[in-house]
Design an enzyme around this catalytic site. Sequence first.
Site, PDB file in Angstrom:
ATOM      1  N   LYS A 185     -16.192  -3.524  10.526  1.00 58.40           N
ATOM      2  CA  LYS A 185     -16.451  -4.154  11.830  1.00 58.40           C
ATOM      3  C   LYS A 185     -15.831  -5.553  11.944  1.00 58.40           C
ATOM      4  O   LYS A 185     -15.511  -6.000  13.011  1.00 58.40           O
ATOM      5  CB  LYS A 185     -17.965  -4.271  12.057  1.00 58.40           C
ATOM      6  CG  LYS A 185     -18.552  -3.031  12.690  1.00 58.40           C
ATOM      7  CD  LYS A 185     -19.939  -3.304  13.240  1.00 58.40           C
ATOM      8  CE  LYS A 185     -20.868  -3.739  12.156  1.00 58.40           C
ATOM      9  NZ  LYS A 185     -21.996  -2.900  11.861  1.00 58.40           N
ATOM     10  N   SER A 195      -3.157  -7.652   2.906  1.00 58.55           N
ATOM     11  CA  SER A 195      -3.320  -7.506   4.354  1.00 58.55           C
ATOM     12  C   SER A 195      -3.745  -8.810   5.018  1.00 58.55           C
ATOM     13  O   SER A 195      -3.299  -9.134   6.123  1.00 58.55           O
ATOM     14  CB  SER A 195      -4.349  -6.421   4.659  1.00 58.55           C
ATOM     15  OG  SER A 195      -3.917  -5.193   4.167  1.00 58.55           O
ATOM     16  N   ARG A 200      -2.053  -6.012  -8.622  1.00 52.32           N
ATOM     17  CA  ARG A 200      -1.020  -6.971  -8.294  1.00 52.32           C
ATOM     18  C   ARG A 200      -0.872  -8.043  -9.368  1.00 52.32           C
ATOM     19  O   ARG A 200       0.172  -8.254  -9.936  1.00 52.32           O
ATOM     20  CB  ARG A 200      -1.318  -7.636  -6.951  1.00 52.32           C
ATOM     21  CG  ARG A 200      -0.950  -6.770  -5.789  1.00 52.32           C
ATOM     22  CD  ARG A 200      -1.597  -7.223  -4.530  1.00 52.32           C
ATOM     23  NE  ARG A 200      -3.027  -6.981  -4.572  1.00 52.32           N
ATOM     24  CZ  ARG A 200      -3.820  -6.979  -3.511  1.00 52.32           C
ATOM     25  NH1 ARG A 200      -3.330  -7.265  -2.339  1.00 52.32           N
ATOM     26  NH2 ARG A 200      -5.093  -6.728  -3.620  1.00 52.32           N
ATOM     27  N   HIS A 259       0.839  -1.201   0.000  1.00 47.32           N
ATOM     28  CA  HIS A 259       0.000   0.000   0.000  1.00 47.32           C
ATOM     29  C   HIS A 259       0.875   1.252   0.000  1.00 47.32           C
ATOM     30  O   HIS A 259       0.632   2.186  -0.759  1.00 47.32           O
ATOM     31  CB  HIS A 259      -0.875   0.058   1.253  1.00 47.32           C
ATOM     32  CG  HIS A 259      -1.928  -0.999   1.353  1.00 47.32           C
ATOM     33  ND1 HIS A 259      -2.096  -1.783   2.469  1.00 47.32           N
ATOM     34  CD2 HIS A 259      -2.893  -1.391   0.483  1.00 47.32           C
ATOM     35  CE1 HIS A 259      -3.110  -2.604   2.290  1.00 47.32           C
ATOM     36  NE2 HIS A 259      -3.611  -2.401   1.092  1.00 47.32           N
TER      37      HIS A 259
HETATM   38  P1  ADP Z   1      -5.685  -5.864   0.605  1.00 47.51           P
HETATM   39  O1  ADP Z   1      -6.044  -6.509  -0.699  1.00 47.51           O
HETATM   40  O2  ADP Z   1      -4.258  -5.901   0.962  1.00 47.51           O
HETATM   41  O3  ADP Z   1      -6.605  -6.232   1.724  1.00 47.51           O
HETATM   42  P2  ADP Z   1      -6.992  -3.299   0.304  1.00 47.51           P
HETATM   43  O4  ADP Z   1      -8.367  -3.729   0.093  1.00 47.51           O
HETATM   44  O5  ADP Z   1      -6.745  -2.436   1.503  1.00 47.51           O
HETATM   45  O6  ADP Z   1      -5.880  -4.372   0.378  1.00 47.51           O
HETATM   46  O7  ADP Z   1      -6.431  -2.623  -1.007  1.00 47.51           O
HETATM   47  C1  ADP Z   1      -6.461  -1.281  -1.294  1.00 47.51           C
HETATM   48  C2  ADP Z   1      -5.758  -1.033  -2.596  1.00 47.51           C
HETATM   49  O8  ADP Z   1      -4.373  -1.299  -2.471  1.00 47.51           O
HETATM   50  C3  ADP Z   1      -6.228  -1.899  -3.768  1.00 47.51           C
HETATM   51  O9  ADP Z   1      -6.183  -1.105  -4.934  1.00 47.51           O
HETATM   52  C4  ADP Z   1      -5.182  -2.962  -3.879  1.00 47.51           C
HETATM   53  O10 ADP Z   1      -5.074  -3.453  -5.175  1.00 47.51           O
HETATM   54  C5  ADP Z   1      -3.962  -2.182  -3.493  1.00 47.51           C
HETATM   55  N1  ADP Z   1      -2.943  -3.049  -2.959  1.00 47.51           N
HETATM   56  C6  ADP Z   1      -3.053  -3.855  -1.887  1.00 47.51           C
HETATM   57  N2  ADP Z   1      -1.921  -4.529  -1.696  1.00 47.51           N
HETATM   58  C7  ADP Z   1      -1.069  -4.134  -2.679  1.00 47.51           C
HETATM   59  C8  ADP Z   1       0.263  -4.503  -3.048  1.00 47.51           C
HETATM   60  N3  ADP Z   1       0.942  -5.406  -2.366  1.00 47.51           N
HETATM   61  N4  ADP Z   1       0.809  -3.910  -4.128  1.00 47.51           N
HETATM   62  C9  ADP Z   1       0.100  -3.012  -4.836  1.00 47.51           C
HETATM   63  N5  ADP Z   1      -1.145  -2.638  -4.548  1.00 47.51           N
HETATM   64  C10 ADP Z   1      -1.731  -3.196  -3.494  1.00 47.51           C
END
Ligand code: ADP
Length: 162
Positions: A41, A127, A90, A17
Amino acid sequence: MRRVVCPGSFDPVTNGHVDIIRRAAQLHDEVHVVVGANRAKHGMFTVDERVAMLKEVTSDLPNVIVGTFRGLLVEYCRAHGVSAIVKGLRAVSDFEYEMEMAQMNYRLAEIETLFLTANPLYSFLRSSLVREIAIYGGNVASLVPPTVQAQLRTKLAGAGDG
Ligand code: ADP
């Protein structure tokens, strides 16, 4: 003013992120990093904890603002004068869902979605995996910023007490 939004659940924020947020901040005047509160939640960290961690890891980026959104992301964009959503891609597995969301958000409010390809160092990183590794005692030092590592330790120590 080129103002964009980086939405996510950030439960917790990872190095993947941070990589996307930094690159978005270089390309745009203002970046709003927003935690989606709709389904928060059921997560490991509260929305406030996620926001606090995001603020800490982006504190050296003056054009990054951390916040939350509830309901539709496009409504947040309208209310804050945001013209585009920036997302990290990704792998092919992200593509189908992200394309659907991008097309729907354009249809709803003519908000564009811009994709940054993941840094190959972090393309396997999400995450939920970080949470799982941490829960089972694995080392997440290279996957999350130090403050997140500390918060994970605290959270899991607390969970053990209960
Ligand atoms: P996760 O999939 O890690 O739970 P989120 O829902 O918080 O993440 O993702 C928010 C944004 O960050 C999305 O656009 C997701 O593609 C991007 N993202 C999450 N992890 C990565 C990563 N390792 N590299 C690039 N972008 C990422």
